[in-house]
Design an enzyme around this catalytic site. Structure first.
Site, short mmCIF file in Angstrom:
data_model
loop_
_atom_site.label_atom_id
_atom_site.label_comp_id
_atom_site.label_asym_id
_atom_site.label_seq_id
_atom_site.Cartn_x
_atom_site.Cartn_y
_atom_site.Cartn_z
N GLY A 221 0.81 -1.21 0.00
CA GLY A 221 0.00 0.00 0.00
C GLY A 221 0.85 1.26 0.00
O GLY A 221 0.58 2.20 -0.75
N HIS A 222 1.88 1.28 0.83
CA HIS A 222 2.80 2.42 0.82
C HIS A 222 3.47 2.57 -0.54
O HIS A 222 3.64 3.68 -1.06
CB HIS A 222 3.90 2.24 1.88
CG HIS A 222 3.42 2.28 3.29
ND1 HIS A 222 3.38 1.16 4.09
CD2 HIS A 222 2.97 3.30 4.06
CE1 HIS A 222 2.94 1.50 5.29
NE2 HIS A 222 2.68 2.79 5.30
N GLU B 11 -6.21 6.78 0.79
CA GLU B 11 -7.60 6.97 1.16
C GLU B 11 -8.05 6.03 2.28
O GLU B 11 -9.12 6.24 2.85
CB GLU B 11 -8.50 6.77 -0.07
CG GLU B 11 -8.37 7.88 -1.08
CD GLU B 11 -9.35 7.73 -2.24
OE1 GLU B 11 -10.01 6.66 -2.33
OE2 GLU B 11 -9.45 8.66 -3.05
N ASP C 203 -6.93 5.95 5.23
CA ASP C 203 -7.06 6.88 6.36
C ASP C 203 -7.81 8.11 5.88
O ASP C 203 -7.25 9.20 5.77
CB ASP C 203 -5.68 7.23 6.89
CG ASP C 203 -4.92 6.01 7.38
OD1 ASP C 203 -5.33 5.41 8.38
OD2 ASP C 203 -3.92 5.63 6.73
N GLN D 208 -4.78 -2.82 3.50
CA GLN D 208 -3.43 -3.06 3.97
C GLN D 208 -3.03 -2.01 5.00
O GLN D 208 -3.27 -0.83 4.84
CB GLN D 208 -2.46 -3.08 2.80
CG GLN D 208 -2.71 -4.26 1.87
CD GLN D 208 -1.72 -4.34 0.73
OE1 GLN D 208 -0.83 -3.50 0.60
NE2 GLN D 208 -1.87 -5.35 -0.11
#
Length: 292
Positions: free
Chosen positions: A44-45, A156, A158, A192
């Site tokens: 995800g990062h 998105e 968070d 994730q």
């Protein structure tokens, strides 16, 4: 500055070193995108790094486990950290520079100034973690001043954090474009997160029910069902799927984060469905766009 075949990404640990490099790039006419992280990187990062690469000629990522967004008793000391693995992952995604400041670099001795986005920070997660967004906006504002990016990319997943940062940038007139990137998910739909590492094998098998419950609720809302009925059904589904405490499942205005009226969505109305619930000792959050 580096290629995807490098074993690690070049690093700087002070604001002065960082600014020298960023200013060199900008004098050469290059643009800079920024991805702030707390490390424990996952795909995800890396998707945020890829989006940043689409928007600018250089990408800076920070790794900083920010103490001001953890309350006493939370997992600051045990939060997963693996600098070498993180730097290798950043290199594989084409990140140009990693900024790894110390606590002293981010919060010099005698610091008195903090940043808070009123109202929006007291909703949703702010109810259950009242310290959290106070720490987030303060550290992000400081990171923006250190990096001086043209673009910043946030996930998105968070969603509340993304909208609060957008409001902070607007209110303080930071010359930065804030972009949201779609939530990266595992095959079963689980968003994730670095904290997914805390889940036991059985908890991980059940955790995908959060996204499933939100997806079902979004479909029902899009078909005109009453929000109070749909949200109640979602909370019940989570409880039956192995989740313990359900902090919230709610339907909000995407920009203000305020609850929408308990009435069927009008055609063309934009809405966001958000949920937070506990699987064992791990608090999971997720959200999904809703439209009719």
């Amino acid at each position: 500055m580096n290629s995807k075949t490098d074993r690690s990404t070049p690093t700087v640990r002070t604001r002065a070193e960082l600014l020298r490099q960023v200013m060199d790039w900008k004098r050469a006419g290059e643009t800079v995108a920024f991805v702030p992280t707390m490390g424990a990187l996952h795909s995800g990062h890396l998707s945020l790094i890829e989006k940043a690469r689409e928007k600018a000629s250089r990408v800076v990522a920070s790794i900083f486990v920010n103490p001001t967004q953890f309350a006493p008793g939370e997992d600051f000391d045990t939060y997963p950290r693996d600098e070498a693995a993180d730097l290798a992952k950043l290199a594989s995604a084409g990140c140009d520079l990693a900024y790894l400041p110390t606590v002293e670099e981010m919060y010099p001795e005698g610091t008195l100034t903090n940043v808070r986005v009123e109202s929006m920070s007291d909703l949703l997660d702010g109810i259950y973690r009242p310290h959290f967004f106070y720490g987030v906006t303060t550290v992000v504002a400081r990171l923006f001043l250190h990096v001086q990016p043209d673009v910043a990319v946030f996930g998105e997943k968070d969603y509340q954090q993304l909208q609060i940062i957008r409001r902070m940038v607007r209110d303080l007139a930071f010359p930065i474009e804030v972009l949201g990137a779609p939530t990266a998910r595992d095959a079963d739909g689980l968003a994730q997160s670095s904290r997914n590492l805390y889940l036991t094998a059985e908890e991980r098998r059940n955790a995908g029910a959060l996204q499933a419950a939100l997806h079902r609720a979004a479909m029902r809302l899009g078909a005109g069902a009453l929000p109070s009925e749909v949200l109640g059904e979602a909370r019940t589904l989570l409880s039956h799927s192995g989740f313990g405490k359900v902090d919230y499942v709610t339907l909000v205005d995407p920009a203000t984060l305020l609850d929408l009226p308990d009435a069927p969505l009008r055609e063309g109305t934009a809405a966001r469905l958000l949920g937070a619930a506990w699987m064992g000792r791990t608090r999971l959050i997720d959200n999904i766009s809703v439209s009719r």
